[in-house]
Design a protein around this motif. Structure first.
Motif, PDB file in Angstrom:
ATOM      1  N   PRO A 218       0.788  -1.239   0.000  1.00  0.00           N
ATOM      2  CA  PRO A 218       0.000   0.000   0.000  1.00  0.00           C
ATOM      3  C   PRO A 218       0.816   1.284   0.000  1.00  0.00           C
ATOM      4  N   TRP A 219       1.883   1.339   0.798  1.00  0.00           N
ATOM      5  CA  TRP A 219       2.643   2.581   0.925  1.00  0.00           C
ATOM      6  C   TRP A 219       3.359   2.941  -0.372  1.00  0.00           C
ATOM      7  N   ALA A 220       4.155   2.023  -0.899  1.00  0.00           N
ATOM      8  CA  ALA A 220       4.890   2.296  -2.131  1.00  0.00           C
ATOM      9  C   ALA A 220       3.938   2.426  -3.313  1.00  0.00           C
ATOM     10  N   ASP A 221       2.850   1.659  -3.312  1.00  0.00           N
ATOM     11  CA  ASP A 221       1.869   1.745  -4.391  1.00  0.00           C
ATOM     12  C   ASP A 221       1.195   3.117  -4.397  1.00  0.00           C
ATOM     13  N   GLU A 222       0.834   3.593  -3.206  1.00  0.00           N
ATOM     14  CA  GLU A 222       0.237   4.920  -3.085  1.00  0.00           C
ATOM     15  C   GLU A 222       1.206   5.988  -3.582  1.00  0.00           C
ATOM     16  N   LYS A 223       2.477   5.894  -3.184  1.00  0.00           N
ATOM     17  CA  LYS A 223       3.483   6.850  -3.632  1.00  0.00           C
ATOM     18  C   LYS A 223       3.620   6.840  -5.159  1.00  0.00           C
ATOM     19  N   ALA A 224       3.483   5.638  -5.743  1.00  0.00           N
ATOM     20  CA  ALA A 224       3.597   5.522  -7.201  1.00  0.00           C
ATOM     21  C   ALA A 224       2.366   6.052  -7.918  1.00  0.00           C
ATOM     22  N   HIS A 282       5.534  -0.657   8.869  1.00  0.00           N
ATOM     23  CA  HIS A 282       4.984   0.505   9.566  1.00  0.00           C
ATOM     24  C   HIS A 282       4.123   1.350   8.630  1.00  0.00           C
ATOM     25  N   ASN A 283       4.618   1.611   7.446  1.00  0.00           N
ATOM     26  CA  ASN A 283       3.934   2.529   6.536  1.00  0.00           C
ATOM     27  C   ASN A 283       2.754   1.898   5.795  1.00  0.00           C
ATOM     28  N   ASN A 284       2.795   0.578   5.595  1.00  0.00           N
ATOM     29  CA  ASN A 284       1.725  -0.056   4.828  1.00  0.00           C
ATOM     30  C   ASN A 284       0.369   0.056   5.518  1.00  0.00           C
ATOM     31  N   LEU A 288      -2.786   1.935   3.745  1.00  0.00           N
ATOM     32  CA  LEU A 288      -4.004   1.209   3.370  1.00  0.00           C
ATOM     33  C   LEU A 288      -5.248   1.947   3.850  1.00  0.00           C
ATOM     34  N   LYS A 289      -5.188   2.519   5.045  1.00  0.00           N
ATOM     35  CA  LYS A 289      -6.316   3.299   5.553  1.00  0.00           C
ATOM     36  C   LYS A 289      -6.578   4.515   4.672  1.00  0.00           C
ATOM     37  N   ARG A 290      -5.520   5.165   4.208  1.00  0.00           N
ATOM     38  CA  ARG A 290      -5.693   6.332   3.340  1.00  0.00           C
ATOM     39  C   ARG A 290      -6.305   5.925   1.995  1.00  0.00           C
ATOM     40  N   LEU A 291      -5.833   4.808   1.439  1.00  0.00           N
ATOM     41  CA  LEU A 291      -6.363   4.356   0.160  1.00  0.00           C
ATOM     42  C   LEU A 291      -7.850   4.022   0.269  1.00  0.00           C
ATOM     43  N   GLU A 292      -8.206   3.340   1.337  1.00  0.00           N
ATOM     44  CA  GLU A 292      -9.610   2.974   1.521  1.00  0.00           C
ATOM     45  C   GLU A 292     -10.469   4.224   1.710  1.00  0.00           C
ATOM     46  N   ALA A 293      -9.975   5.187   2.485  1.00  0.00           N
ATOM     47  CA  ALA A 293     -10.717   6.426   2.698  1.00  0.00           C
ATOM     48  C   ALA A 293     -10.880   7.218   1.400  1.00  0.00           C
TER      49      ALA A 293
END
Length: 360
Positions: A218-224, A282-284, A288-293
């Motif tokens: 989730p973290w790296a995917d969101e950054k990408a 830690h970041n994932n 994930l919460k941010r992506l879902e929101a």
């Protein structure tokens, strides 16, 4: 397969022979500079961080006697050309994921991740106490490398899709990015699989060249920015339950170093592995919460899909058992995994269930 056969048949061609003609080592301010090529664009979340962490540790622990000079993907060689560059002596070391190089030897898959394989802790158990590091070195001797694990992304997600996967047949014709044995599994289920380096994925998704992709979590995917293009996300994946990264040094270069400096490289690699794993885990959860929101649709593969992935994974994993070295690595890996599972299941299975219940 022996060294001669591999060097003849692999994409390296005369690369190993070229290693005999290594350029004179670079020295700066009385120390030695080691050029490290990576598979990551500069600044790419997590994976480039792991390379930077390794560099910082080597530079600091050696007191400046060793300096790692990072060349990110494309700065000296392409993202997936780092293996050949180090084997040939064009660079001193690389930071990458070794499953990109299953074309050189299929056993390299086990030093990143295999489908339905080890978690990060299980990987370290096997690597340091079950013979894994010795096998990594045996592979390295074929190609003139000295390798160590040097990062871990933790469990990777099942990936991004334009629409949910409801049955195994939904993979048919899907243009999907997934490297390693995981990609071979999806190919068996009918997907058109590509192995793209991380820096090229977003553009391929945006242009429509890909229908979906896996990446790091989730973290790296969101950054990408993948959520800007596709909206269906599977947090649980089958392909990489604990994907390790590696540092590999040209073997001649490594053997020229004094033992203290060799130990610094090994120690910095392990520290980078642990630091990187903690960073991702830690970041994932937060990402994930941010992506879902933000409206990303979280999904779980149905059992029919898990069953199809499992059956294909077993077939892919066993496809190279006629190779003697691959078979030894495969058998050692599975024996360690089964042993760990028998203990960890008893020690932590009920505990985690009860901890979650107690903590609410």
């Amino acid at each position: 397969m022996d060294r001669r056969s591999f060097l003849k048949n692999s994409a390296l061609g005369g690369g190993a022979a070229a290693a005999a003609g290594l350029a004179a080592p670079a020295y700066a301010q009385g120390g030695r500079t080691l050029t490290m090529v990576t598979s990551w664009p500069r600044g790419m979340a997590g994976v480039h961080d792991a390379a930077e962490r390794f560099k910082a540790s080597v530079d600091t622990m050696s007191g400046g006697a060793l300096t790692v000079d990072i060349k990110s993907a494309g700065e000296l060689v392409g993202a997936l050309e780092v293996f050949d560059a180090v084997t040939a002596g064009q660079a001193d070391m690389y930071h990458s994921a070794d499953y990109y190089y299953i074309g050189q030897h299929p056993a390299y898959a086990f030093f990143t991740a295999v489908p339905f394989g080890m978690t990060p802790q299980e990987t370290l158990n096997w690597y340091y106490h079950g013979g894994g590091i010795e096998f990594h070195d045996e592979l390295g001797q074929i190609f003139g490398l000295k390798s160590f694990l040097a990062g871990n992304t933790g469990p990777q997600s099942g990936g991004w899709f334009a629409k949910p996967i409801m049955k195994p047949e939904d993979f048919q014709g899907l243009r999907y990015r997934m490297p390693g044995q995981g990609g071979q599994v999806l190919s068996m289920l009918g997907a058109s699989v590509q192995t793209l380096p991380g820096g090229e994925i977003f553009q391929a998704l945006s242009s429509g060249a890909l229908d979906g992709t896996d990446w790091l979590g989730p973290w790296a995917d969101e950054k990408a920015g993948f959520q800007e293009v596709v909206n269906v996300y599977y947090p649980a994946g089958f392909q990489e339950p604990g994907a390790a990264l590696s540092v590999a040094t040209n073997r001649q270069v490594f053997e020229e170093l004094d033992p203290a400096h060799q130990k610094i490289i090994e120690t910095a690699a392990l520290e980078s592995h642990q630091w990187s794993l903690a960073q991702f885990l830690h970041n994932n959860a937060l990402a994930l919460k941010r992506l879902e929101a933000a409206g990303v649709q979280l999904e779980t593969f149905p059992e029919s899909v898990w069953d199809a992935l499992g059956a294909a994974s077993k077939e892919v994993r066993e496809a190279n058992l006629d190779d003697e070295l691959y078979k030894r690595v495969h058998d050692s890996y599975l024996a360690s995994l089964r042993s760990d599972t028998s203990w960890l299941g008893l020690a932590l299975g009920d505990y985690r269930t009860q901890r979650d219940r107690v903590l609410g």
